[in-house]
Design an enzyme around this catalytic site. Sequence first.
Site, PDB file in Angstrom:
ATOM      1  N   LYS A 127       0.787  -1.305   0.117  1.00  0.00           N
ATOM      2  CA  LYS A 127      -0.058  -0.019  -0.113  1.00  0.00           C
ATOM      3  C   LYS A 127       1.049   1.340  -0.052  1.00  0.00           C
ATOM      4  O   LYS A 127       0.449   2.251  -0.709  1.00  0.00           O
ATOM      5  CB  LYS A 127      -0.985   0.122   1.203  1.00  0.00           C
ATOM      6  CG  LYS A 127      -2.152  -0.941   1.004  1.00  0.00           C
ATOM      7  CD  LYS A 127      -3.282  -0.333   2.150  1.00  0.00           C
ATOM      8  CE  LYS A 127      -4.302  -1.188   1.919  1.00  0.00           C
ATOM      9  NZ  LYS A 127      -5.712  -0.793   2.591  1.00  0.00           N
ATOM     10  N   LYS A 210      -8.531  -9.234  -9.462  1.00  0.00           N
ATOM     11  CA  LYS A 210      -9.675  -9.259  -8.440  1.00  0.00           C
ATOM     12  C   LYS A 210     -10.494  -8.260  -8.878  1.00  0.00           C
ATOM     13  O   LYS A 210     -10.187  -7.286  -9.422  1.00  0.00           O
ATOM     14  CB  LYS A 210      -8.880  -8.935  -7.149  1.00  0.00           C
ATOM     15  CG  LYS A 210      -9.611  -9.868  -6.051  1.00  0.00           C
ATOM     16  CD  LYS A 210      -8.784  -9.622  -4.696  1.00  0.00           C
ATOM     17  CE  LYS A 210      -9.799  -9.445  -3.533  1.00  0.00           C
ATOM     18  NZ  LYS A 210      -9.012  -9.437  -2.145  1.00  0.00           N
ATOM     19  N   LYS A 213     -13.289  -2.144  -6.387  1.00  0.00           N
ATOM     20  CA  LYS A 213     -13.905  -0.911  -6.264  1.00  0.00           C
ATOM     21  C   LYS A 213     -13.185   0.135  -7.068  1.00  0.00           C
ATOM     22  O   LYS A 213     -13.749   1.165  -7.203  1.00  0.00           O
ATOM     23  CB  LYS A 213     -14.348  -0.615  -4.878  1.00  0.00           C
ATOM     24  CG  LYS A 213     -13.240  -0.499  -4.145  1.00  0.00           C
ATOM     25  CD  LYS A 213     -14.028  -0.181  -2.371  1.00  0.00           C
ATOM     26  CE  LYS A 213     -12.712  -0.448  -1.452  1.00  0.00           C
ATOM     27  NZ  LYS A 213     -13.169  -0.711  -0.164  1.00  0.00           N
TER      28      LYS A 213
END
Length: 348
Positions: A127, A210, A213
């Site tokens: 991240k 995957k 969103k």
Amino acid sequence: MSETPNDVRAAGATFKPRVFSGIKPSGGLTLGNYLGAIKRFVSMQDEAFETIYCMVDLHAITVWQDPAALRHNTRELAAGFIASGISPEKSILINQSQVPEHAQLGWILSCIARMGWMQRMTQFKDKAGKNAQNASLGLFGYPALMAADILVYHATHVPVGEDQKQHLELTRDIAAKFNHDYGVDFFPMTEPVIEGAATRVMSLRDGSKKMSKSDPSDASRINMTDDADTIAKKIRKAKTDPDALPSEAKGLESRPEARNLVNIYAALADMSVDQVLAAHGGAQFGTFKPALADLAVDKLAPISGEMARLMDDPAEIDRILAHGATQAREITTPILKKTYEIVGMVGN
Ligand code: TRP
């Protein structure tokens, strides 16, 4: 009165099976969240477990969240949980910041976790990327707060995706070090309940990614707020290959898009992949996709409809969350108090 470590050990020896899991309210619930997590949360509440499900808003702000959007997304996630079948009568449904013991235990556990342990967390590395020096301290320390989310309930079972496995191992390490350092058997060793690969929902545009969103293409995902027409249209337009469906799972091995649609069908219908292929093997996508679209609309449109209804009445959502927080604090208050006492804080 304070207790000796032996009393604490006796008190901690019987841990009731208790499920805890959390989802970040950072916007945009997808079919991936539903099939990969929420649907399982719903079935666990009907099994022999006590279940606690949490919107982890304190985790969401480890990266910037617009305040109005955070508020909206938290309520929308609550609506998604409830519309999917999480019942406030059967489960405790909470928003993390409304149960302050999470953050309080989080601090204690930050003092137990070691820098070296945190530095090994692959999700932080992914991240933060090259910009780690500019990441928030909260993002770095987040797994200690996640351990507190779980341990402040003495939760024993945590259903999560594969990507959270390392954080759960850390939770066990933190619990073990706390127990060892203070000579108690106070925090349980939590068991991960990892989702199967079959419930991993992939992008409708690229079967190797995957469903997310944050994918720039809205056609790549089914949002839990999509209406019936949108759901059907996205499935009809999903990327596939030109071959017919095989009659056994083995035939899907090098066909990620085909496999994804079959997996979605199986998960929505509560069937195995083999059962789906026994029924649809030999079918072309021209027939399979409309069947999948009908099934998806059947299962998902009532959820998105109910979410929309709930979102029209945010006061009702807030009432449910306030009730959940009250129930949760009946569990967390004594556990935090005992923790403070073990650690040696005066007044507890
Ligand atoms: N870290 C989890 C995620 O990113 C969310 C989470 C926070 C969580 N606290 C938790 C999951 C406690 C399970 C238990 O998906």
